[in-house]
Design a protein around this motif. Structure first.
Motif, PDB file in Angstrom:
ATOM      1  N   ALA A 222       0.842  -1.185   0.000  1.00  0.00           N
ATOM      2  CA  ALA A 222       0.000   0.000   0.000  1.00  0.00           C
ATOM      3  C   ALA A 222       0.886   1.247   0.000  1.00  0.00           C
ATOM      4  O   ALA A 222       1.880   1.311   0.721  1.00  0.00           O
ATOM      5  CB  ALA A 222      -0.920  -0.001   1.213  1.00  0.00           C
ATOM      6  N   GLY A 223       0.531   2.234  -0.840  1.00  0.00           N
ATOM      7  CA  GLY A 223       1.327   3.453  -0.968  1.00  0.00           C
ATOM      8  C   GLY A 223       2.293   3.431  -2.136  1.00  0.00           C
ATOM      9  O   GLY A 223       2.937   4.434  -2.433  1.00  0.00           O
ATOM     10  N   THR A 224       2.401   2.291  -2.829  1.00  0.00           N
ATOM     11  CA  THR A 224       3.329   2.173  -3.956  1.00  0.00           C
ATOM     12  C   THR A 224       2.724   2.815  -5.207  1.00  0.00           C
ATOM     13  O   THR A 224       1.581   2.517  -5.569  1.00  0.00           O
ATOM     14  CB  THR A 224       3.631   0.697  -4.261  1.00  0.00           C
ATOM     15  N   PRO A 225       3.458   3.719  -5.895  1.00  0.00           N
ATOM     16  CA  PRO A 225       2.965   4.257  -7.174  1.00  0.00           C
ATOM     17  C   PRO A 225       3.048   3.174  -8.250  1.00  0.00           C
ATOM     18  O   PRO A 225       4.058   2.474  -8.364  1.00  0.00           O
ATOM     19  CB  PRO A 225       3.919   5.416  -7.461  1.00  0.00           C
ATOM     20  N   VAL A 226       1.985   3.031  -9.034  1.00  0.00           N
ATOM     21  CA  VAL A 226       1.920   1.968 -10.036  1.00  0.00           C
ATOM     22  C   VAL A 226       1.304   2.504 -11.324  1.00  0.00           C
ATOM     23  O   VAL A 226       0.721   3.597 -11.358  1.00  0.00           O
ATOM     24  CB  VAL A 226       1.074   0.776  -9.527  1.00  0.00           C
ATOM     25  N   ARG A 227       1.419   1.709 -12.376  1.00  0.00           N
ATOM     26  CA  ARG A 227       0.755   2.017 -13.639  1.00  0.00           C
ATOM     27  C   ARG A 227      -0.175   0.863 -13.981  1.00  0.00           C
ATOM     28  O   ARG A 227       0.221  -0.296 -13.928  1.00  0.00           O
ATOM     29  CB  ARG A 227       1.768   2.234 -14.763  1.00  0.00           C
ATOM     30  N   THR A 228      -1.397   1.200 -14.320  1.00  0.00           N
ATOM     31  CA  THR A 228      -2.400   0.218 -14.737  1.00  0.00           C
ATOM     32  C   THR A 228      -2.825   0.525 -16.167  1.00  0.00           C
ATOM     33  O   THR A 228      -2.345   1.494 -16.783  1.00  0.00           O
ATOM     34  CB  THR A 228      -3.625   0.262 -13.813  1.00  0.00           C
ATOM     35  N   LYS A 229      -3.742  -0.259 -16.690  1.00  0.00           N
ATOM     36  CA  LYS A 229      -4.251  -0.018 -18.045  1.00  0.00           C
ATOM     37  C   LYS A 229      -4.991   1.318 -18.135  1.00  0.00           C
ATOM     38  O   LYS A 229      -5.188   1.855 -19.243  1.00  0.00           O
ATOM     39  CB  LYS A 229      -5.163  -1.152 -18.479  1.00  0.00           C
ATOM     40  N   ASP A 230      -5.404   1.851 -16.967  1.00  0.00           N
ATOM     41  CA  ASP A 230      -6.119   3.129 -16.956  1.00  0.00           C
ATOM     42  C   ASP A 230      -5.219   4.301 -16.614  1.00  0.00           C
ATOM     43  O   ASP A 230      -5.696   5.423 -16.454  1.00  0.00           O
ATOM     44  CB  ASP A 230      -7.269   3.068 -15.943  1.00  0.00           C
ATOM     45  N   GLY A 231      -3.924   4.068 -16.478  1.00  0.00           N
ATOM     46  CA  GLY A 231      -2.997   5.149 -16.178  1.00  0.00           C
ATOM     47  C   GLY A 231      -2.307   4.965 -14.837  1.00  0.00           C
ATOM     48  O   GLY A 231      -2.349   3.896 -14.221  1.00  0.00           O
ATOM     49  N   ARG A 232      -1.668   6.037 -14.377  1.00  0.00           N
ATOM     50  CA  ARG A 232      -0.927   5.996 -13.118  1.00  0.00           C
ATOM     51  C   ARG A 232      -1.864   6.086 -11.931  1.00  0.00           C
ATOM     52  O   ARG A 232      -2.955   6.649 -12.014  1.00  0.00           O
ATOM     53  CB  ARG A 232       0.093   7.132 -13.063  1.00  0.00           C
ATOM     54  N   GLY A 233      -1.391   5.524 -10.823  1.00  0.00           N
ATOM     55  CA  GLY A 233      -2.171   5.586  -9.600  1.00  0.00           C
ATOM     56  C   GLY A 233      -1.339   5.127  -8.419  1.00  0.00           C
ATOM     57  O   GLY A 233      -0.128   4.897  -8.538  1.00  0.00           O
ATOM     58  N   THR A 234      -1.980   4.966  -7.284  1.00  0.00           N
ATOM     59  CA  THR A 234      -1.314   4.553  -6.051  1.00  0.00           C
ATOM     60  C   THR A 234      -2.092   3.423  -5.404  1.00  0.00           C
ATOM     61  O   THR A 234      -3.333   3.485  -5.327  1.00  0.00           O
ATOM     62  CB  THR A 234      -1.208   5.725  -5.062  1.00  0.00           C
ATOM     63  N   VAL A 235      -1.392   2.390  -4.963  1.00  0.00           N
ATOM     64  CA  VAL A 235      -2.038   1.261  -4.273  1.00  0.00           C
ATOM     65  C   VAL A 235      -2.528   1.734  -2.914  1.00  0.00           C
ATOM     66  O   VAL A 235      -1.760   2.295  -2.119  1.00  0.00           O
ATOM     67  CB  VAL A 235      -1.060   0.086  -4.099  1.00  0.00           C
ATOM     68  N   VAL A 236      -3.820   1.516  -2.648  1.00  0.00           N
ATOM     69  CA  VAL A 236      -4.382   1.929  -1.357  1.00  0.00           C
ATOM     70  C   VAL A 236      -4.832   0.740  -0.514  1.00  0.00           C
ATOM     71  O   VAL A 236      -5.049   0.869   0.691  1.00  0.00           O
ATOM     72  CB  VAL A 236      -5.581   2.888  -1.563  1.00  0.00           C
ATOM     73  N   GLU A 237      -4.949  -0.435  -1.146  1.00  0.00           N
ATOM     74  CA  GLU A 237      -5.390  -1.616  -0.398  1.00  0.00           C
ATOM     75  C   GLU A 237      -4.864  -2.864  -1.098  1.00  0.00           C
ATOM     76  O   GLU A 237      -4.836  -2.932  -2.332  1.00  0.00           O
ATOM     77  CB  GLU A 237      -6.923  -1.652  -0.334  1.00  0.00           C
ATOM     78  N   VAL A 238      -4.450  -3.856  -0.297  1.00  0.00           N
ATOM     79  CA  VAL A 238      -3.859  -5.078  -0.848  1.00  0.00           C
ATOM     80  C   VAL A 238      -4.542  -6.293  -0.234  1.00  0.00           C
ATOM     81  O   VAL A 238      -4.728  -6.364   0.981  1.00  0.00           O
ATOM     82  CB  VAL A 238      -2.344  -5.149  -0.553  1.00  0.00           C
ATOM     83  N   ASN A 239      -4.921  -7.252  -1.078  1.00  0.00           N
ATOM     84  CA  ASN A 239      -5.412  -8.552  -0.614  1.00  0.00           C
ATOM     85  C   ASN A 239      -4.419  -9.600  -1.109  1.00  0.00           C
ATOM     86  O   ASN A 239      -4.424  -9.968  -2.297  1.00  0.00           O
ATOM     87  CB  ASN A 239      -6.816  -8.838  -1.141  1.00  0.00           C
ATOM     88  N   LEU A 240      -3.552 -10.057  -0.207  1.00  0.00           N
ATOM     89  CA  LEU A 240      -2.472 -10.953  -0.618  1.00  0.00           C
ATOM     90  C   LEU A 240      -2.984 -12.269  -1.177  1.00  0.00           C
ATOM     91  O   LEU A 240      -2.447 -12.791  -2.154  1.00  0.00           O
ATOM     92  CB  LEU A 240      -1.552 -11.221   0.579  1.00  0.00           C
ATOM     93  N   LEU A 241      -4.016 -12.837  -0.560  1.00  0.00           N
ATOM     94  CA  LEU A 241      -4.467 -14.172  -0.960  1.00  0.00           C
ATOM     95  C   LEU A 241      -5.145 -14.175  -2.324  1.00  0.00           C
ATOM     96  O   LEU A 241      -4.932 -15.090  -3.125  1.00  0.00           O
ATOM     97  CB  LEU A 241      -5.405 -14.745   0.099  1.00  0.00           C
ATOM     98  N   THR A 242      -5.960 -13.160  -2.617  1.00  0.00           N
ATOM     99  CA  THR A 242      -6.636 -13.111  -3.917  1.00  0.00           C
ATOM    100  C   THR A 242      -5.768 -12.464  -4.981  1.00  0.00           C
ATOM    101  O   THR A 242      -6.046 -12.606  -6.177  1.00  0.00           O
ATOM    102  CB  THR A 242      -7.959 -12.334  -3.808  1.00  0.00           C
ATOM    103  N   GLY A 243      -4.736 -11.729  -4.569  1.00  0.00           N
ATOM    104  CA  GLY A 243      -3.878 -11.045  -5.525  1.00  0.00           C
ATOM    105  C   GLY A 243      -4.513  -9.806  -6.130  1.00  0.00           C
ATOM    106  O   GLY A 243      -4.074  -9.328  -7.174  1.00  0.00           O
ATOM    107  N   MET A 244      -5.554  -9.271  -5.493  1.00  0.00           N
ATOM    108  CA  MET A 244      -6.239  -8.075  -5.988  1.00  0.00           C
ATOM    109  C   MET A 244      -5.711  -6.831  -5.282  1.00  0.00           C
ATOM    110  O   MET A 244      -5.533  -6.828  -4.066  1.00  0.00           O
ATOM    111  CB  MET A 244      -7.745  -8.189  -5.784  1.00  0.00           C
ATOM    112  N   LEU A 245      -5.477  -5.766  -6.062  1.00  0.00           N
ATOM    113  CA  LEU A 245      -4.976  -4.507  -5.526  1.00  0.00           C
ATOM    114  C   LEU A 245      -5.986  -3.401  -5.815  1.00  0.00           C
ATOM    115  O   LEU A 245      -6.504  -3.303  -6.930  1.00  0.00           O
ATOM    116  CB  LEU A 245      -3.638  -4.133  -6.170  1.00  0.00           C
ATOM    117  N   LYS A 246      -6.264  -2.585  -4.822  1.00  0.00           N
ATOM    118  CA  LYS A 246      -7.131  -1.432  -5.007  1.00  0.00           C
ATOM    119  C   LYS A 246      -6.247  -0.237  -5.303  1.00  0.00           C
ATOM    120  O   LYS A 246      -5.386   0.126  -4.494  1.00  0.00           O
ATOM    121  CB  LYS A 246      -7.974  -1.182  -3.767  1.00  0.00           C
TER     122      LYS A 246
END
Length: 299
Positions: A222-246
């Motif tokens: 959480a807090g890591t700057p990332v790039r997605t298909k929709d552009g740049r953003g910041t991770v605000v929530e992590v679910n390790l088991l499902t592998g989904m990032l908000k």
């Protein structure tokens, strides 16, 4: 290579290696062996097998013999003596007014020593108690103070999961458990929810920790700057088991969306994508294209 067998002296205890010599011993058999505290009768937890000499820290003691019916009867008789000794010791503790709780009593196979296991909040002066017990049993007496985890292992019981304690059913040795494991696994830090009946952190926190350590290495925090298909953003929530990032977009942090971690690429400032963008801007300015001016703050 050396041939060994594994022997344990309690139903769920540490396994010790011994040299079987010419004996072929199956798992579950009872054998008589010599240990550091005298002759003992143990159960074979691991039959004959070969092991590398480097894995043995010292020369192994040989198995004396397979347990005979007379030996097994002696073990049974010792168990009856242990119950009687437990009652006697409790009476002596009350007589000496000692703040200690007796947990278990154990006779060695040859009756050369009796071990009394107890718990206490601090140090206990039990010298007079030892003398009293020695005058009753006429043999060597050893009082051993144990911790609450060892007490739970000896007494057994049911955990909050509804199953028998892990330590009293299959855990041969205790593994270190830390509050960091509960944090990394996203568990509630409420002590009543992550502590066992013994009052210590639950042993089962250790079971999945290796998987969480591996996931933490490959998942942006959480807090890591990332790039997605929709552009740049910041991770605000992590679910390790499902592998989904908000991920919250840079332009509209309220419009956060979930993405699989395979579709998210971390942006490492100072190298990688950030460096490529800087080079691109520099090349454009060098060809006569004016680089956009940075807005100046009014002074």
């Amino acid at each position: 290579m050396a041939e060994i067998i594994g022997v344990r002296f309690k139903s769920v205890g540490k396994v010790y290696y011994f040299d079987p010599g010419e004996l072929r011993v199956e798992k579950g058999a009872r054998v008589i062996v010599e240990t550091a505290r005298g002759v003992e009768c143990g159960e074979v937890a691991m039959g004959n097998r070969q092991i590398e000499d480097q894995k043995l820290s010292k020369p192994l003691k040989k198995v004396m013999r397979l347990a005979s019916p007379e030996d097994l009867k002696k073990v049974h008789d010792n168990a009856a003596k242990e119950k009687q000794a437990f009652k006697v010791c409790e009476e002596k503790i009350a007589k000496h007014k000692l703040s200690m709780k007796l947990v278990d009593v154990e006779f060695t196979f040859d009756n050369n020593k009796i071990l009394f296991y107890f718990t206490a909040d601090g140090r206990v002066d039990f010298r007079e108690l030892v003398k009293d017990l020695a005058s009753v049993f006429r043999t060597r007496i050893e009082l051993r103070q144990i911790g609450v985890r060892d007490e739970a292992k000896m007494l057994g019981g049911l955990g909050i999961c509804g199953r028998p304690f892990c330590c009293s059913t299959f855990l041969g040795e205790f593994q270190p458990v830390s509050i960091k494991m509960a944090k990394e696994q996203g568990l509630s830090l409420n002590p009543t929810k992550i502590s066992g009946t013994c009052g210590r952190l639950m042993c089962c926190l250790k079971y999945e920790q290796a998987a969480y350590d591996d996931l933490l290495r490959t998942t942006p925090k959480a807090g890591t700057p990332v790039r997605t298909k929709d552009g740049r953003g910041t991770v605000v929530e992590v679910n390790l088991l499902t592998g989904m990032l908000k991920v919250a977009p840079e332009k509209d942090s309220a419009a956060a969306k979930f993405y699989p971690k395979s579709e998210v690429r971390p942006i490492r400032e100072g190298r990688g994508e950030g460096r490529q963008e800087s080079r691109a801007e520099g090349r454009g300015a060098g060809r006569g294209e004016a680089a956009p001016e940075e807005p100046q703050e009014e002074k």
